[in-house]
Scaffold this active site. Structure first.
Site, PDB file in Angstrom:
ATOM      1  N   HIS A 199      40.256  49.377  45.634  1.00  0.00           N
ATOM      2  CA  HIS A 199      39.447  50.299  46.754  1.00  0.00           C
ATOM      3  C   HIS A 199      38.227  50.718  46.616  1.00  0.00           C
ATOM      4  CE1 HIS A 199      44.070  50.310  48.067  1.00  0.00           C
ATOM      5  NE2 HIS A 199      43.491  49.463  48.679  1.00  0.00           N
ATOM      6  N   TYR A 237      40.419  53.736  42.430  1.00  0.00           N
ATOM      7  CA  TYR A 237      41.229  53.747  40.683  1.00  0.00           C
ATOM      8  C   TYR A 237      42.135  52.913  40.970  1.00  0.00           C
ATOM      9  CZ  TYR A 237      39.053  58.236  40.607  1.00  0.00           C
ATOM     10  OH  TYR A 237      38.481  59.341  40.788  1.00  0.00           O
ATOM     11  N   HIS A 238      42.342  52.013  42.016  1.00  0.00           N
ATOM     12  CA  HIS A 238      43.759  51.154  41.984  1.00  0.00           C
ATOM     13  C   HIS A 238      42.919  49.596  41.666  1.00  0.00           C
ATOM     14  CE1 HIS A 238      45.118  53.761  45.058  1.00  0.00           C
ATOM     15  NE2 HIS A 238      45.248  54.591  44.160  1.00  0.00           N
ATOM     16  N   PRO A 239      42.238  49.319  40.145  1.00  0.00           N
ATOM     17  CA  PRO A 239      42.313  47.604  39.649  1.00  0.00           C
ATOM     18  C   PRO A 239      43.853  47.137  39.805  1.00  0.00           C
ATOM     19  CG  PRO A 239      41.908  49.000  38.230  1.00  0.00           C
ATOM     20  CD  PRO A 239      42.451  50.329  39.123  1.00  0.00           C
TER      21      PRO A 239
END
Length: 543
Positions: free
Chosen positions: A298, A471-473
């Site tokens: 994101h 922070y959403h890999p």
């Protein structure tokens, strides 16, 4: 003394790893489960303080890998910043604790893409099994699972101002982003118990990390390589201090080291794109070309506003003066400003009313958050974060060397698909509408960058200059039914045996929201797949 063998080895103690390890230990008391974690077993006190996120995310340290990405061409050549949790609990030790599952359509899309058995109706029971919601159980929520979910104990008045401003700007209030409809604005529920962070490790392993006698948690222990007997995963080489040891796995190995760590370990062990492994001199066990591919994240742009309004945080005399009393209140009863997760409210909104579901997410933060709080500003303020929920850009994770101690090469390829920039521009314009609505305008202040009423061309420049991850890999070990998928719908790594994955790397598509709850759900479901169970209808774990 290092243990020589186990029935199950789980690599990585984030939400997925904690969930699968604890469920296996509970269901098979006659089996030994070993949970490996590079970081420490016992977290620092700061990880318990919700407001501690302001410091932990910004700096490399005991609980943060603080990775840097490869230079991003569409972001002016900047290197992005990728904080990831380090320690038993993983990123649940340092994140904003937000409880969001995503949209039902996300999981139905997984199923349509070949992840059979992962539709919304099939994953909902696992979300419910994992959850202990302070509001109580219902058809969509669990009431006695391990993950404690609560409303914030003392919402900030500025948070209410944001929600009111969003309503004034024409957006409806939503009291539950995990309810029948995600769309709207409101306060987030959080992974918290009585004003203290309740990490995935607290939930699944117990706060002393010793809930199950047959579960051995090895902190400060780095997985170096997976051992193979032919093509069967037979053990893990680990480094403890300066010594390497082999832990044999009698039944299965489960990787849960995250969207960066899991593909890195696979490739370092010989499972990955053969051309890449041969370039680094790594013997090829299985040529799996999509290991490390399909990286999705994101991308987020932040509107930062300087404001001295009551309740806001920052580098100021007012914040400093309030801190001693705040520390005392939090230590005595889990009350006061330290219980804030900073990102107290937000929303899921459509950039076009003709869209079937929200395509942007907002996070309202009680302080200026410039470059992940690495660029500090004197004074107080607030920020509104805008992210594109379903990015089209795809990146990669590659090795920089065969040594697991070396950080991988992370390339999210942010904005490589121009549709993501278009979505962000529309989303930022929505956030600017909220910012000038009466309730939020009453806080006063001035944007740090831009005017707050910027045109499209200016916003494109601002986004390229300042946007980065929220922070959403996910996605680097894609699940599917096709021959190129890294794992099948049973989470088994294709091309080898005895090896599964139970973390966000298996997501075929990034879900529409924060990823801690979905990653725990993946760990919950992984345990049932390993145990041969077809549903979540088993006794819940005590919280």
């Amino acid at each position: 003394m290092m243990i020589a063998g186990a029935d199950y080895i789980v690599v990585g103690a984030g939400p997925g790893g904690c969930a699968v390890a604890s469920r296996l230990a509970a269901a098979r008391p006659d089996r030994i489960v070993v949970l490996l974690e590079t970081g420490p077993s016992k977290p620092s006190v700061l990880t318990k303080v919700p407001l501690g996120i302001a410091g932990m995310v910004a700096f490399r340290g005991r609980h943060n890998y603080a990775y840097l990405t490869e230079p991003q061409p569409q972001l002016g050549g900047r290197r992005g910043y990728q904080p990831r949790g380090r320690g038993v609990g993983g990123s649940s030790l340092i994140n904003a604790m937000i409880y969001v599952r995503g949209q039902p359509e996300d999981y139905d899309e997984w199923d349509a893409l070949g992840a059979s058995g992962w539709s919304w109706k099939e994953v909902l029971p696992y979300f419910r099994r994992a959850e202990s919601n302070a509001r109580g159980a219902d058809a969509r929520h669990g009431g006695d699972g391990p993950l404690r979910v609560e409303d914030l104990r003392e919402p900030n008045p500025a948070t209410q101002a944001f929600i009111e401003a969003a309503k004034q700007a024409g957006f409806r209030y939503n009291s539950d982003f995990n309810g029948p409809d995600q769309q709207g604005v409101g306060a987030y529920q959080v992974f918290q118990r009585e004003g203290r962070r309740f990490s995935a490790a607290d939930a699944y392993l117990g706060e002393d990390r010793s809930r199950y006698r047959n579960l051995i948690v090895l902190g400060d222990t780095k997985a170096v390589r997976i051992c193979f007997d032919g093509r069967r995963a037979s053990g893990v080489v680990v480094r403890k201090g300066n010594e390497d040891h082999v832990i044999e796995a009698r039944e299965e190995i489960v990787l849960a080291a995250g969207a960066f760590g899991t593909p890195q370990l696979l490739m370092a062990s010989g499972v990955g794109p053969a051309f890449h492994l041969r370039d680094l001199g790594i013997p090829v066990i299985a040529d799996r070309r999509e290991v490390g591919a399909n990286l999705q994240d994101h991308i987020d742009y932040t509107i930062n506003v300087r404001s001295g309004a009551a309740g806001l945080f920052g580098l100021s005399a007012a914040t400093a003066a309030a801190m001693p009393a705040a520390i005392s209140r939090w230590r005595r009863g889990g009350r006061g400003m330290l219980t804030s997760n900073v990102a107290e409210a937000g929303g899921f909104l459509k950039t076009d009313p003709l869209l079937g579901r929200p395509d942007v997410q907002l996070h309202f933060c009680l302080g200026i958050v410039d470059d992940h709080n690495r660029k500090l500003h004197i004074g107080r303020g607030y920020s509104i974060h805008v992210c594109a929920l379903r990015p089209h850009s795809r990146g990669t994770v590659r090795l920089t060397s065969p040594d697991m101690r070396d950080a991988p090469a992370i390339d999210p390829a942010f904005l490589s698909d121009p549709r993501d920039l278009d979505t962000l521009v529309k989303g930022v314009k929505i956030a600017q509408r909220i910012m000038v609505a009466p309730a939020l305008a009453a806080l006063g202040g001035k944007p740090v960058y831009g005017s707050g009423r910027d045109d499209d061309a200016t916003l494109r420049t601002l986004i390229r200059d300042h946007a980065d991850t929220i922070y959403h890999p996910v996605g680097t070990c894609r699940m599917g039914s096709d021959e190129n998928a890294v794992v099948d719908a049973q989470l088994r790594v294709q091309g080898v045996t005895g090896l599964r994955i139970a973390d966000a790397s298996i997501m075929p598509r990034l879900i529409s929201g924060n990823t801690q709850a979905p990653t725990a759900m993946i760990g919950e479901r992984a345990s049932d797949l390993i145990l041969g169970r077809n549903s979540a209808a088993i006794s819940p774990m005590a919280a």
